[in-house]
Write an enzyme that holds these catalytic residues in place. Structure first.
Site, short mmCIF file in Angstrom:
data_model
loop_
_atom_site.label_atom_id
_atom_site.label_comp_id
_atom_site.label_asym_id
_atom_site.label_seq_id
_atom_site.Cartn_x
_atom_site.Cartn_y
_atom_site.Cartn_z
N LYS A 76 29.43 25.20 66.02
CA LYS A 76 29.08 23.98 66.77
C LYS A 76 30.03 22.87 66.31
CE LYS A 76 24.97 21.21 67.92
NZ LYS A 76 23.51 21.07 67.70
N SER A 151 20.72 21.14 71.81
CA SER A 151 22.06 20.64 71.94
C SER A 151 23.14 21.66 71.56
CB SER A 151 22.23 19.42 71.01
OG SER A 151 22.03 19.77 69.66
N SER A 175 17.22 22.45 68.71
CA SER A 175 18.55 22.71 69.28
C SER A 175 19.18 24.06 68.96
CB SER A 175 19.52 21.62 68.86
OG SER A 175 19.31 20.50 69.65
N1 GLN Z 1 16.36 17.71 72.20
C1 GLN Z 1 16.07 17.05 70.96
C2 GLN Z 1 16.81 15.73 70.93
O1 GLN Z 1 17.41 15.41 71.90
C3 GLN Z 1 16.48 17.91 69.80
C4 GLN Z 1 17.93 17.96 69.61
C5 GLN Z 1 18.34 18.73 68.37
O2 GLN Z 1 17.60 19.55 67.86
N2 GLN Z 1 19.51 18.40 67.89
O3 GLN Z 1 16.79 15.02 69.99
#
Ligand code: GLN
Length: 483
Positions: A76, A151, A175
């Site tokens: 990532k 994400s 995510s």
């Molecule tokens: N969807 C959640 C957010 O927007 C979690 C994102 C994540 O785990 N990085 O914060």
């Protein structure tokens, strides 16, 4: 060779069925062929990947190295990589090249893995659909009209499409697990503190944790074994021995007590997803699990608490991007204030700005007690719910996400609906617990996963359950047809 697991690839390397250079070249070709549509990668450093592969081949020729030596892995794009751009999916870091490697990258390097590429992601890891990236949305390889989740959507799409054998991600509120579910792969978020956060661009520091996205539980066990462990450079890293996760896969299964939280099967859950998760539970029961209903009464408070804590920490973490030290700098600043405000206005996207504003508000004098402190108290209640549940069950199981992958654009204008995508994953982050998403079927051609949450540092238990399930099902072996 694109369908092979990490162990199978490692075995092929040792048998000299192919070299690491050949393997890496094959994956680079496949990325070239399919990533124009999927957009799973931000950077593919071909020369560096091939240099890694040549070094791995030399190590293998000397009879050295471990299972991951010579295997291409994607990361990532928020793990700092020396000499290669680390963008975090943001215009702000579009030209940022880190002067050092993140702890996770160091460990893969030491294991002899090949750095295949840096994957697309929601900007600063904020999102559930990968539509928030400066580099454009990622498409779900099962259906290119659909989002891959977020994400870590680039990592999930790349593994599902077999553009790489395995990838890393991070999970602040879901995510790793949510995109794994939406892309039909296995995604493990370990206990908070299990993997060093050193060199991982921070979003919400008390929730962020690195994780792995793989074809199956066995690959996840292998990857976790490489990156888990104490690191004195991360003050929240936990000094605790790392078990042999691969050896733990085959531990006997019968008698495992699985709790199904009634709050995870209520309104809001797509009935088809519910049916597939229930089918998976039936299979686990046939394998000897003891299944019972439990309650996590504060579940409904998880999203509101998270959307105070995470933006508050983000507003503080993202204060460093001021156009001075690193990150995007505006043209011709008139004065210091103009430099800060225009650099930030230009460098950050809409969702990141929304979170910075929410977080700054929640932390401001007079509101701190009402919002941040209150959210921390709710967080404690959620943690206590789990502690109580784990007195009577060994793991907790439910859906990973309330729906299969949705269409690109379907939720883009409605942040609250988007935030609800993480309703079943966010609590584990608030409580610091490990969770895994395991593929268990399809709804109209789009994958669905179930999630298992365990007590702190019980990753082996989750991997063991997932492995047993995968020995008796073939959902994890299905791959999208890209042609
Ligand atoms: N969807 C959640 C957010 O927007 C979690 C994102 C994540 O785990 N990085 O914060």
């Amino acid at each position: 060779m694109f369908q092979k697991s990490l162990l199978e690839l490692a075995e092929g390397l040792r048998r000299k069925a192919y070299s690491s250079v050949e393997l890496t070249t094959a994956f680079l070709d496949r990325i070239r062929q399919h990533d124009g549509v999927l957009n799973a990668f931000i950077t593919v450093p071909e020369q560096r990947a091939l240099a890694d592969a040549r070094a791995a081949d030399q190590r293998l020729a000397r009879g050295e190295g471990g299972v991951l030596t010579g295997i291409p892995v994607a990361h990532k794009d928020l793990f700092c990589t020396q000499g290669i751009k680390t963008s975090c999916g943001s215009r702000m870091l579009d030209s940022f090249v880190a002067p050092y490697n993140a702890a996770v990258i160091e460990r893969f390097d030491a294991a002899g893995a090949v750095l295949l590429g840096k994957t697309n992601m929601d900007e600063f890891a904020m999102g559930s659909s990968n539509e928030n990236s400066f580099y454009g949305p990622v498409r779900n390889p099962w259906d290119t009209d659909a989002v891959p989740g977020g994400s870590s959507g680039g990592s999930a799409a790349a593994v599902a499409a077999r553009l790489c054998p395995a990838a890393t991600g991070t999970d602040t509120g879901g995510s790793v697990r949510q995109p794994a579910s939406l892309c039909g792969i296995t995604g493990l978020k370990p206990t908070y503190g299990r993997i060093s956060r050193w060199g991982m661009v921070a979003y919400a520091s008390s929730l962020d944790q690195a994780g792995v996205l793989t074809r199956n539980a066995e690959d996840a066990a292998l990857m976790l074994g490489v990156i888990a462990g104490f690191d004195p450079r991360d003050s929240t890293s936990v000094d605790r021995p790392v078990p042999d996760y691969v050896a733990g896969l085959s531990a006997p299964f019968p008698g495992l007590r699985i709790g199904l939280p009634k709050e995870y099967f209520g309104p809001g859950l797509d009935p088809e997803v519910a049916r597939l998760v229930t089918q998976a539970v039936d299979e686990l029961q046939r394998l000897g699990a003891d299944v019972r209903e439990i309650s996590l009464p504060n579940t409904a408070l998880a999203i509101p608490a998270y959307y105070v804590v995470a933006p508050a920490e983000a507003s503080s973490n993202l204060a460093r991007y001021d156009g001075v030290r690193f990150g995007h700098r505006c043209e011709d600043p008139q004065n210091l204030h103009d430099l800060y405000s225009r650099s930030r206005a230009e460098g950050f996207g809409a969702e990141v700005k929304r979170r910075i504003m929410i977080g700054t508000y929640a932390l401001s004098a007079g509101y701190y007690d009402a919002y941040y402190l209150k959210a921390q108290k709710v967080r404690r209640l959620i943690r206590d719910d789990f502690a109580r549940a784990f007195e009577s069950v060994d793991v907790i199981l439910g859906p990973t996400a309330p729906t299969p992958a949705f269409d690109i654009g379907a939720k883009a204008d409605d942040p609250v609906t988007m935030y609800l995508s993480d309703i079943y994953t966010i609590s584990a982050n608030l409580a610091g617990l490990p969770g895994i998403s395991v593929p268990c079927g399809f709804v109209a051609g789009r994958p669905v996963g179930f999630q298992v949450i365990g007590p702190h540092f019980e990753e082996s238990r989750l991997l063991n359950l997932a492995h047993h399930y995968q020995q008796h099902t073939d959902w994890h072996l299905r791959a999208p047809n890209l042609d």
